[in-house]
Design a protein around this motif. Sequence first.
Motif, PDB file in Angstrom:
ATOM      1  N   GLY A   1       0.819  -1.203   0.000  1.00 63.66           N
ATOM      2  CA  GLY A   1       0.000   0.000   0.000  1.00 63.66           C
ATOM      3  C   GLY A   1       0.849   1.247   0.000  1.00 63.66           C
ATOM      4  O   GLY A   1       2.073   1.170  -0.146  1.00 63.66           O
ATOM      5  N   THR A   2       0.220   2.397   0.150  1.00 63.21           N
ATOM      6  CA  THR A   2       0.980   3.642   0.218  1.00 63.21           C
ATOM      7  C   THR A   2       1.789   3.644   1.512  1.00 63.21           C
ATOM      8  O   THR A   2       1.526   2.863   2.432  1.00 63.21           O
ATOM      9  N   VAL A   3       2.777   4.531   1.547  1.00 60.25           N
ATOM     10  CA  VAL A   3       3.629   4.589   2.723  1.00 60.25           C
ATOM     11  C   VAL A   3       2.794   4.784   3.988  1.00 60.25           C
ATOM     12  O   VAL A   3       2.998   4.104   5.003  1.00 60.25           O
ATOM     13  N   ALA A   4       1.813   5.682   3.919  1.00 59.44           N
ATOM     14  CA  ALA A   4       0.983   5.952   5.094  1.00 59.44           C
ATOM     15  C   ALA A   4       0.206   4.706   5.502  1.00 59.44           C
ATOM     16  O   ALA A   4       0.132   4.370   6.698  1.00 59.44           O
ATOM     17  N   GLU A   5      -0.356   4.023   4.522  1.00 62.74           N
ATOM     18  CA  GLU A   5      -1.120   2.803   4.822  1.00 62.74           C
ATOM     19  C   GLU A   5      -0.243   1.757   5.495  1.00 62.74           C
ATOM     20  O   GLU A   5      -0.636   1.124   6.480  1.00 62.74           O
ATOM     21  N   VAL A   6       0.951   1.576   4.931  1.00 66.26           N
ATOM     22  CA  VAL A   6       1.841   0.560   5.476  1.00 66.26           C
ATOM     23  C   VAL A   6       2.275   0.928   6.893  1.00 66.26           C
ATOM     24  O   VAL A   6       2.341   0.087   7.786  1.00 66.26           O
ATOM     25  N   ARG A   7       2.518   2.227   7.111  1.00 64.57           N
ATOM     26  CA  ARG A   7       2.895   2.689   8.463  1.00 64.57           C
ATOM     27  C   ARG A   7       1.785   2.381   9.466  1.00 64.57           C
ATOM     28  O   ARG A   7       2.045   1.983  10.592  1.00 64.57           O
ATOM     29  N   ALA A   8       0.544   2.559   9.007  1.00 65.14           N
ATOM     30  CA  ALA A   8      -0.582   2.407   9.923  1.00 65.14           C
ATOM     31  C   ALA A   8      -1.022   0.961  10.091  1.00 65.14           C
ATOM     32  O   ALA A   8      -1.869   0.666  10.932  1.00 65.14           O
ATOM     33  N   ALA A   9      -0.442   0.057   9.297  1.00 64.56           N
ATOM     34  CA  ALA A   9      -1.016  -1.285   9.207  1.00 64.56           C
ATOM     35  C   ALA A   9      -0.803  -2.133  10.457  1.00 64.56           C
ATOM     36  O   ALA A   9      -1.601  -3.005  10.762  1.00 64.56           O
ATOM     37  N   ASN A  10       0.267  -1.885  11.199  1.00 60.05           N
ATOM     38  CA  ASN A  10       0.539  -2.679  12.398  1.00 60.05           C
ATOM     39  C   ASN A  10       0.653  -4.174  12.124  1.00 60.05           C
ATOM     40  O   ASN A  10       0.111  -4.995  12.863  1.00 60.05           O
ATOM     41  N   ASN A  11       1.330  -4.513  11.042  1.00 60.88           N
ATOM     42  CA  ASN A  11       1.547  -5.921  10.732  1.00 60.88           C
ATOM     43  C   ASN A  11       2.679  -6.452  11.611  1.00 60.88           C
ATOM     44  O   ASN A  11       3.765  -5.883  11.655  1.00 60.88           O
ATOM     45  N   GLU A  12       2.402  -7.528  12.288  1.00 58.38           N
ATOM     46  CA  GLU A  12       3.358  -8.030  13.281  1.00 58.38           C
ATOM     47  C   GLU A  12       4.698  -8.389  12.651  1.00 58.38           C
ATOM     48  O   GLU A  12       5.766  -8.003  13.143  1.00 58.38           O
ATOM     49  N   ASN A  13       4.629  -9.107  11.523  1.00 59.97           N
ATOM     50  CA  ASN A  13       5.865  -9.517  10.866  1.00 59.97           C
ATOM     51  C   ASN A  13       6.670  -8.324  10.363  1.00 59.97           C
ATOM     52  O   ASN A  13       7.893  -8.323  10.410  1.00 59.97           O
ATOM     53  N   PHE A  14       5.944  -7.297   9.905  1.00 56.54           N
ATOM     54  CA  PHE A  14       6.625  -6.100   9.406  1.00 56.54           C
ATOM     55  C   PHE A  14       7.308  -5.373  10.560  1.00 56.54           C
ATOM     56  O   PHE A  14       8.454  -4.931  10.435  1.00 56.54           O
ATOM     57  N   GLU A  15       6.618  -5.296  11.683  1.00 56.37           N
ATOM     58  CA  GLU A  15       7.228  -4.668  12.862  1.00 56.37           C
ATOM     59  C   GLU A  15       8.508  -5.405  13.252  1.00 56.37           C
ATOM     60  O   GLU A  15       9.531  -4.780  13.538  1.00 56.37           O
ATOM     61  N   LEU A  16       8.423  -6.731  13.244  1.00 54.35           N
ATOM     62  CA  LEU A  16       9.605  -7.536  13.580  1.00 54.35           C
ATOM     63  C   LEU A  16      10.729  -7.286  12.590  1.00 54.35           C
ATOM     64  O   LEU A  16      11.891  -7.144  12.963  1.00 54.35           O
ATOM     65  N   PHE A  17      10.362  -7.227  11.305  1.00 53.15           N
ATOM     66  CA  PHE A  17      11.355  -6.979  10.246  1.00 53.15           C
ATOM     67  C   PHE A  17      12.037  -5.636  10.464  1.00 53.15           C
ATOM     68  O   PHE A  17      13.263  -5.526  10.412  1.00 53.15           O
ATOM     69  N   LEU A  18      11.242  -4.600  10.756  1.00 58.26           N
ATOM     70  CA  LEU A  18      11.805  -3.268  10.998  1.00 58.26           C
ATOM     71  C   LEU A  18      12.698  -3.265  12.226  1.00 58.26           C
ATOM     72  O   LEU A  18      13.735  -2.607  12.256  1.00 58.26           O
ATOM     73  N   ALA A  19      12.291  -4.027  13.220  1.00 59.49           N
ATOM     74  CA  ALA A  19      13.074  -4.067  14.447  1.00 59.49           C
ATOM     75  C   ALA A  19      14.317  -4.948  14.287  1.00 59.49           C
ATOM     76  O   ALA A  19      15.093  -5.102  15.211  1.00 59.49           O
ATOM     77  N   GLY A  20      14.485  -5.532  13.087  1.00 59.86           N
ATOM     78  CA  GLY A  20      15.674  -6.353  12.841  1.00 59.86           C
ATOM     79  C   GLY A  20      15.537  -7.756  13.383  1.00 59.86           C
ATOM     80  O   GLY A  20      16.520  -8.413  13.675  1.00 59.86           O
ATOM     81  N   ARG A  21      14.294  -8.234  13.523  1.00 56.92           N
ATOM     82  CA  ARG A  21      14.122  -9.601  14.016  1.00 56.92           C
ATOM     83  C   ARG A  21      13.132 -10.348  13.135  1.00 56.92           C
ATOM     84  O   ARG A  21      12.211 -10.991  13.621  1.00 56.92           O
ATOM     85  N   ALA A  22      13.314 -10.232  11.840  1.00 56.76           N
ATOM     86  CA  ALA A  22      12.368 -10.876  10.935  1.00 56.76           C
ATOM     87  C   ALA A  22      12.352 -12.365  11.167  1.00 56.76           C
ATOM     88  O   ALA A  22      13.403 -12.989  11.297  1.00 56.76           O
ATOM     89  N   SER A  23      11.161 -12.933  11.250  1.00 54.80           N
ATOM     90  CA  SER A  23      11.089 -14.382  11.347  1.00 54.80           C
ATOM     91  C   SER A  23      11.445 -14.944   9.981  1.00 54.80           C
ATOM     92  O   SER A  23      11.180 -14.329   8.953  1.00 54.80           O
ATOM     93  N   GLY A  24      12.035 -16.103   9.983  1.00 51.67           N
ATOM     94  CA  GLY A  24      12.347 -16.712   8.686  1.00 51.67           C
ATOM     95  C   GLY A  24      13.821 -16.682   8.375  1.00 51.67           C
ATOM     96  O   GLY A  24      14.344 -17.608   7.789  1.00 51.67           O
ATOM     97  N   ILE A  25      14.521 -15.597   8.753  1.00 51.03           N
ATOM     98  CA  ILE A  25      15.958 -15.634   8.506  1.00 51.03           C
ATOM     99  C   ILE A  25      16.731 -15.884   9.799  1.00 51.03           C
ATOM    100  O   ILE A  25      17.813 -16.431   9.764  1.00 51.03           O
ATOM    101  N   ASP A  26      16.165 -15.468  10.908  1.00 48.64           N
ATOM    102  CA  ASP A  26      16.918 -15.583  12.152  1.00 48.64           C
ATOM    103  C   ASP A  26      17.059 -17.025  12.611  1.00 48.64           C
ATOM    104  O   ASP A  26      18.041 -17.383  13.231  1.00 48.64           O
TER     105      ASP A  26
END
Lengths: 266, 253
Positions: free
Chosen positions: A233-258
Amino acid sequence: MATTNQNAGAPGAIISVRELRRRFGRQQVLNGVNLDCPTGQITTIVGPSGCGKTVLLKHLNLLLRPDSGTIVIDGVDVTALGGRLQNDVREKFGMLFQAGALFDSMTVFDNVAFPLVELTRMGKPEIADRVGEVLAAVGLKGMERKFPSEMSGGMQKRAALARALIRRPKILMLDEPTTGLDPTRTHQIHELVRGTQRQFGLTAVMVSHDVPAVFEFSDRIAFMHQGRMALNGTVAEVRAANNENFELFLAGRASGIDEPLAAAAR
Amino acid sequence: MIERLGAFVIDRVAALGAFVIFLAEALFYLAAPPYKPRLAIRQLRSIGAESFFLVGLIGLFTGMVLGLQGYNTLSRFGSEGALGTVVALVLVRELGPVLAALMVTARAGSAMAAELGSMQATEQIDALSVMAINPVQYLVSPRVLAGIVSFPLLTGLFDVIGIWGGWAVGVGLMGAPNGPFFNGIKQNMGPHDIAIGLYKALVFGVVVMWVCCYKGYNARRMATGVSRATTEAVVLSSVLILVWDYFLTSVLL
Ligand SMILES: Nc1ncnc2c1ncn2[C@@H]1O[C@H](COP(=O)(O)OP(=O)(O)OP(=O)(O)O)[C@@H](O)[C@H]1O
Ligand SMILES: [Mg+2]
């Protein structure tokens, strides 16, 4: 040309991907990808390393073929296209490969001039002007005579970007254009893509790991997770989405690679 | 077990099909526009012109050893006068095409497989595709054309220098009679012999370019992929040259 056939994809989207699936051996890399890239906007694909971003981009430029699903580009269903028709679609592309893919037996000048020399009737002086202009824009003025092996990784990447831009493509595909560049250069490259997009109205699809900068610079963000787009989605939409995996990815703890790394550390 | 065998056979047949289609494509795009003569000329220079010296040198020594051995053998039967005929026929029909092809394989074919292999490994071939340039037309067709043109020429060079080498050793050094050397060639070597030699050279030119380009073009994307492609290109080219030579000879004789 009428583009209103049943293949036209989503309205306003120059690239439309539906339910794209692709496996390599036992590994299901793309598992039902849906993606729309609106005309004239910059869409950035983010996601953990190895999740299939490059593979997706290589489906968009027809280097790889999907097991199932459709890709519509500029109103043409390209999923099973071949030969001349395929080249007609590719004429609209400028592509920056993740590793540059410069022709290593040619100088920077010849690399950047290559698409003009091979595919247009442009004269030598005109080509020299255009190449000089684009090289200046990516900050490589004076490097014309160097060979790719004589330049740093970041310089190679910028030369490859110049080659992708030289024909003023309608669709620009960038696989990690700023990885390996310092913050100033990163900013410059972003400005350059933004500027070209404003000036020529091109559409850009970009893969990037530069997460904070991506929010500033993109119109839309697609977050790839486990073979599909978890967010799009747009940047604003993605910011507002509160997707758990995305939050983890941003925090540097993406599931799947760690997990394998963590397992190796144990 | 049966399943494995079946899969293996299907795999091999598919690989052979891809190999044949590769040549068909290269020949098709040779005839299709856009024409880029400068690409073929560049290949002619690196396959043809730069092999000139090597092929000439090998031709010279091959002819010289033929002169030596031929004189020693023929003098046992007291027929030194046939030396010219023997040297010329062996060179033109057999050794010229085969040895010239083997030398060009070693010199240019291996380099070509390595070049295309590393282009494949570093995605340069993909980059061509995405630019809407057909990589087979851009990379392979000019090389095949250069092979078709340069192999017969190099073979001719090999033959001529070889005959002079045989003359120098046989007549100059060993003392075979001078007159019969060239008269014998004139009388016993016909257009048919020359045609066989040129025909072989033409076939070898296509085979070597085909194999070396195919192996390089389909190299696996790693350093060992490139080295393996180079080795396989040289080995397969050499084997095919010698095998084809036998069959061509038996058919054309
Ligand atoms: N040609 C191929 N053969 C087999 N597997 C492949 C091939 N290409 C990619 N893969 C697999 O697909 C997965 C996705 O690869 P891809 O290169 O798309 O990752 P990525 O998201 O671009 O990662 P990065 O951010 O590190 O560039 C990887 O696990 C890789 O092993
Ligand atoms: Mg990648």
